[in-house]
Design a protein around this motif. Structure first.
Motif, PDB file in Angstrom:
ATOM      1  N   ASN A  15       0.813  -1.227   0.000  1.00  0.00           N
ATOM      2  CA  ASN A  15       0.000   0.000   0.000  1.00  0.00           C
ATOM      3  C   ASN A  15       0.835   1.261   0.000  1.00  0.00           C
ATOM      4  O   ASN A  15       0.305   2.362   0.063  1.00  0.00           O
ATOM      5  CB  ASN A  15      -0.920   0.008   1.223  1.00  0.00           C
ATOM      6  CG  ASN A  15      -1.999  -1.038   1.086  1.00  0.00           C
ATOM      7  OD1 ASN A  15      -2.492  -1.279  -0.011  1.00  0.00           O
ATOM      8  ND2 ASN A  15      -2.338  -1.689   2.190  1.00  0.00           N
ATOM      9  N   LEU A  16       2.155   1.090  -0.011  1.00  0.00           N
ATOM     10  CA  LEU A  16       3.007   2.265   0.152  1.00  0.00           C
ATOM     11  C   LEU A  16       3.547   2.782  -1.173  1.00  0.00           C
ATOM     12  O   LEU A  16       4.302   3.736  -1.209  1.00  0.00           O
ATOM     13  CB  LEU A  16       4.165   1.948   1.096  1.00  0.00           C
ATOM     14  CG  LEU A  16       3.766   1.404   2.458  1.00  0.00           C
ATOM     15  CD1 LEU A  16       4.980   1.204   3.326  1.00  0.00           C
ATOM     16  CD2 LEU A  16       2.806   2.359   3.152  1.00  0.00           C
ATOM     17  N   GLN A  17       3.152   2.121  -2.262  1.00  0.00           N
ATOM     18  CA  GLN A  17       3.626   2.584  -3.565  1.00  0.00           C
ATOM     19  C   GLN A  17       3.022   3.942  -3.899  1.00  0.00           C
ATOM     20  O   GLN A  17       1.910   4.250  -3.480  1.00  0.00           O
ATOM     21  CB  GLN A  17       3.218   1.586  -4.649  1.00  0.00           C
ATOM     22  CG  GLN A  17       4.303   0.570  -4.904  1.00  0.00           C
ATOM     23  CD  GLN A  17       3.885  -0.446  -5.915  1.00  0.00           C
ATOM     24  OE1 GLN A  17       2.694  -0.681  -6.088  1.00  0.00           O
ATOM     25  NE2 GLN A  17       4.849  -1.064  -6.560  1.00  0.00           N
ATOM     26  N   TYR A  18       3.800   4.683  -4.651  1.00  0.00           N
ATOM     27  CA  TYR A  18       3.309   6.005  -5.032  1.00  0.00           C
ATOM     28  C   TYR A  18       2.133   5.868  -5.989  1.00  0.00           C
ATOM     29  O   TYR A  18       2.201   5.148  -6.976  1.00  0.00           O
ATOM     30  CB  TYR A  18       4.425   6.809  -5.702  1.00  0.00           C
ATOM     31  CG  TYR A  18       3.956   8.118  -6.269  1.00  0.00           C
ATOM     32  CD1 TYR A  18       3.790   9.217  -5.447  1.00  0.00           C
ATOM     33  CD2 TYR A  18       3.662   8.242  -7.624  1.00  0.00           C
ATOM     34  CE1 TYR A  18       3.345  10.418  -5.951  1.00  0.00           C
ATOM     35  CE2 TYR A  18       3.203   9.442  -8.140  1.00  0.00           C
ATOM     36  CZ  TYR A  18       3.054  10.529  -7.302  1.00  0.00           C
ATOM     37  OH  TYR A  18       2.592  11.711  -7.812  1.00  0.00           O
ATOM     38  N   LYS A  19       1.048   6.532  -5.635  1.00  0.00           N
ATOM     39  CA  LYS A  19      -0.094   6.546  -6.546  1.00  0.00           C
ATOM     40  C   LYS A  19      -0.473   7.994  -6.803  1.00  0.00           C
ATOM     41  O   LYS A  19      -0.697   8.750  -5.851  1.00  0.00           O
ATOM     42  CB  LYS A  19      -1.285   5.817  -5.904  1.00  0.00           C
ATOM     43  CG  LYS A  19      -1.189   4.317  -6.017  1.00  0.00           C
ATOM     44  CD  LYS A  19      -2.293   3.647  -5.252  1.00  0.00           C
ATOM     45  CE  LYS A  19      -1.921   2.222  -4.940  1.00  0.00           C
ATOM     46  NZ  LYS A  19      -2.445   1.754  -3.674  1.00  0.00           N
ATOM     47  N   PRO A  20      -0.540   8.371  -8.065  1.00  0.00           N
ATOM     48  CA  PRO A  20      -0.908   9.766  -8.341  1.00  0.00           C
ATOM     49  C   PRO A  20      -2.357  10.026  -7.927  1.00  0.00           C
ATOM     50  O   PRO A  20      -3.228   9.171  -8.110  1.00  0.00           O
ATOM     51  CB  PRO A  20      -0.739   9.891  -9.857  1.00  0.00           C
ATOM     52  CG  PRO A  20      -0.742   8.498 -10.373  1.00  0.00           C
ATOM     53  CD  PRO A  20      -0.288   7.610  -9.276  1.00  0.00           C
ATOM     54  N   THR A  21      -2.584  11.159  -7.348  1.00  0.00           N
ATOM     55  CA  THR A  21      -3.940  11.500  -6.928  1.00  0.00           C
ATOM     56  C   THR A  21      -4.776  11.803  -8.162  1.00  0.00           C
ATOM     57  O   THR A  21      -4.327  12.494  -9.067  1.00  0.00           O
ATOM     58  CB  THR A  21      -3.940  12.757  -6.034  1.00  0.00           C
ATOM     59  OG1 THR A  21      -2.623  12.968  -5.578  1.00  0.00           O
ATOM     60  CG2 THR A  21      -4.881  12.607  -4.897  1.00  0.00           C
ATOM     61  N   ASN A  22      -5.966  11.239  -8.166  1.00  0.00           N
ATOM     62  CA  ASN A  22      -6.830  11.451  -9.315  1.00  0.00           C
ATOM     63  C   ASN A  22      -7.624  12.733  -9.095  1.00  0.00           C
ATOM     64  O   ASN A  22      -8.645  12.743  -8.424  1.00  0.00           O
ATOM     65  CB  ASN A  22      -7.753  10.235  -9.445  1.00  0.00           C
ATOM     66  CG  ASN A  22      -8.303  10.116 -10.841  1.00  0.00           C
ATOM     67  OD1 ASN A  22      -7.971  10.934 -11.706  1.00  0.00           O
ATOM     68  ND2 ASN A  22      -9.143   9.146 -11.074  1.00  0.00           N
ATOM     69  N   ILE A  23      -7.129  13.799  -9.681  1.00  0.00           N
ATOM     70  CA  ILE A  23      -7.795  15.091  -9.472  1.00  0.00           C
ATOM     71  C   ILE A  23      -8.706  15.389 -10.650  1.00  0.00           C
ATOM     72  O   ILE A  23      -8.297  15.304 -11.812  1.00  0.00           O
ATOM     73  CB  ILE A  23      -6.755  16.220  -9.320  1.00  0.00           C
ATOM     74  CG1 ILE A  23      -5.860  15.934  -8.121  1.00  0.00           C
ATOM     75  CG2 ILE A  23      -7.439  17.561  -9.177  1.00  0.00           C
ATOM     76  CD1 ILE A  23      -4.703  16.876  -7.983  1.00  0.00           C
ATOM     77  N   LYS A  24      -9.940  15.694 -10.339  1.00  0.00           N
ATOM     78  CA  LYS A  24     -10.866  16.062 -11.404  1.00  0.00           C
ATOM     79  C   LYS A  24     -11.336  17.490 -11.175  1.00  0.00           C
ATOM     80  O   LYS A  24     -11.479  17.929 -10.035  1.00  0.00           O
ATOM     81  CB  LYS A  24     -12.066  15.116 -11.395  1.00  0.00           C
ATOM     82  CG  LYS A  24     -11.735  13.775 -12.028  1.00  0.00           C
ATOM     83  CD  LYS A  24     -12.931  12.864 -12.022  1.00  0.00           C
ATOM     84  CE  LYS A  24     -12.555  11.536 -12.637  1.00  0.00           C
ATOM     85  NZ  LYS A  24     -13.592  10.530 -12.430  1.00  0.00           N
TER      86      LYS A  24
END
Lengths: 214, 190
Positions: A183-192
């Motif tokens: 769960n610590l991998q970088y995930k880009p925030t999905n900004i809408k």
């Protein structure tokens, strides 16, 4: 270190006392943090024949590393920043001399974690004891003292070398899993973005509330 | 009901492992404030059972942040950088690994080793000649240094012994006598 009987006894006694079962937990899986190889000697020989021998010649004819026929990184900071990229880039093989005592363990401690959570596909290869001298001999740069050698798997690298290395990796699935890091991998925030409007009219000040009448 | 030894060990292993797993679960729970609490609980348990943990766990500030106690995960709660710093008044420079915890901002430095002194570039032919000579010399040098250090210490020890001091005094006396005789001879010649 002295080789007296007492000193030897102390060393072995310390080894026996260390509590190991904790490293076997399947959740942290620390015992397998460095992936196992099927045949270490073969990998070393392969690395030597395909890469290091040529490095030696290039070094002797004083060609700078940036002009070598492969894309190679040996600087710790450069390797870390390459693997920290937020977008996946070219697959890499990372050779690490983690068995040599010249390299403090603190320096390499984060490498398995980094290569696991990196967006780039990393083939982590641990080299046997004494490999640091091999690398030092071939690549005469002070950065090699960190015992890290990253090779990008692009068209410049011989594809048979890559397949041979990959075939030597232990394919035991259980061994290469670290659930605590998943769960610590970088995930880009999905900004809408939402288009909305507000009235141009200024708000009418609210009427002061009338006190409660009894 | 009391447990026998095997059962006790099993119980201990399970408890310790649970605590250790909890310490590692904290980062994904996104409540870093709890990490210190769980790490302390794990350490206390290992102390209670008198376990000697592997150095990879116990090294101070290595696996866990020394200030907030979180498990270090690079790029998640840790930033690392390797720098070189010159030692004042010498040619040498130290390689230093910098750790910065992104939870609490705690900074650490680890001495990783001494960086080699930069050598002026030498041409290829010179290098070849130098290589053989240097490698041979280096080997010899290190051997001598090692031997010297051991022998020197032994010599120093010996010099302080009583018999040695006596023999020294005797030699001094002999020298004095010799000096006298020489002076006599010279007197005769004169």
């Amino acid at each position: 270190m002295s080789n007296s009987l007492k000193a030897l006894d102390k060393r072995f006694a310390k080894r026996r006392q260390v509590y190991k079962p904790i490293l076997e937990s399947p959740f942290t899986n620390e015992l397998n943090s460095w992936p196992h190889l099927k045949d270490q000697k073969f990998v070393v020989q392969l690395l030597k024949n395909t890469i290091l021998n040529k490095c030696k010649h290039l070094n002797e004819s004083s060609v700078p590393i940036s002009q070598w026929p492969w894309d190679i990184l040996i600087n710790y900071n450069e390797i870390v920043s390459y693997l920290s990229k937020t977008e996946p880039s070219c697959n890499v093989i990372l050779f690490v001399c983690n068995k040599d005592q010249d390299i403090p363990s603190i320096l390499l401690q984060q490498i398995p974690i980094l290569s696991y959570i990196s967006k780039t596909k990393v083939t982590l290869v641990q080299l046997p004891k004494g490999s640091l001298d091999l690398l030092r001999d071939a690549i005469r740069d002070k950065d090699i003292d960190n015992g890290l050698l990253l090779i990008q798997c692009n068209d410049k690298l011989d594809s048979t070398f890559l397949t041979q290395i990959e075939s030597q990796m232990d394919t035991n699935e259980q061994a290469s899993k670290f659930p605590w890091l998943d769960n610590l991998q970088y995930k880009p925030t999905n900004i809408k973005l939402l288009k909305s409007t507000i009235p141009l009219q200024s708000k009418i000040p609210k009427k002061s509330q009338t006190p409660h009448q009894k | 009901m009391s447990l026998n030894r095997e059962q006790r060990e099993k119980f201990r292993d399970r408890q310790i492992r649970e605590k250790y797993d909890m310490v590692h679960l904290i980062p994904s729970l996104e409540v870093p404030e709890l990490s210190g609490l769980y790490l302390k609980s794990f350490y206390n348990a290992s102390k209670k059972y008198q376990l000697q943990l592997p150095p990879s766990i116990t090294d101070s500030n290595g696996k866990f942040c020394g200030n907030c106690g979180c498990v270090r995960v690079i790029n998640f709660n840790l930033q690392t950088q390797l720098i070189e710093r010159k030692v004042p008044d010498t040619n040498q420079s130290l390689r230093i690994l910098k750790y910065e915890c992104m939870n609490c901002g705690f900074k650490n430095e680890f001495k990783v080793g001494e960086a080699a002194v930069t050598i002026a570039p030498v041409s290829f032919s010179q290098k070849l000649v130098a290589k053989e000579g240097v490698s041979h010399n280096q080997k010899v040098d290190t051997k001598i240094q090692k031997k010297n250090s051991g022998k020197d210490r032994a010599k120093k020890r010996k010099q302080n012994s009583l018999s040695n001091m006596l023999s020294k005094r005797n030699e001094e006396k002999k020298n004095q006598k010799k000096g006298l005789s020489l002076s006599l001879e010279s007197f005769m010649q004169g």
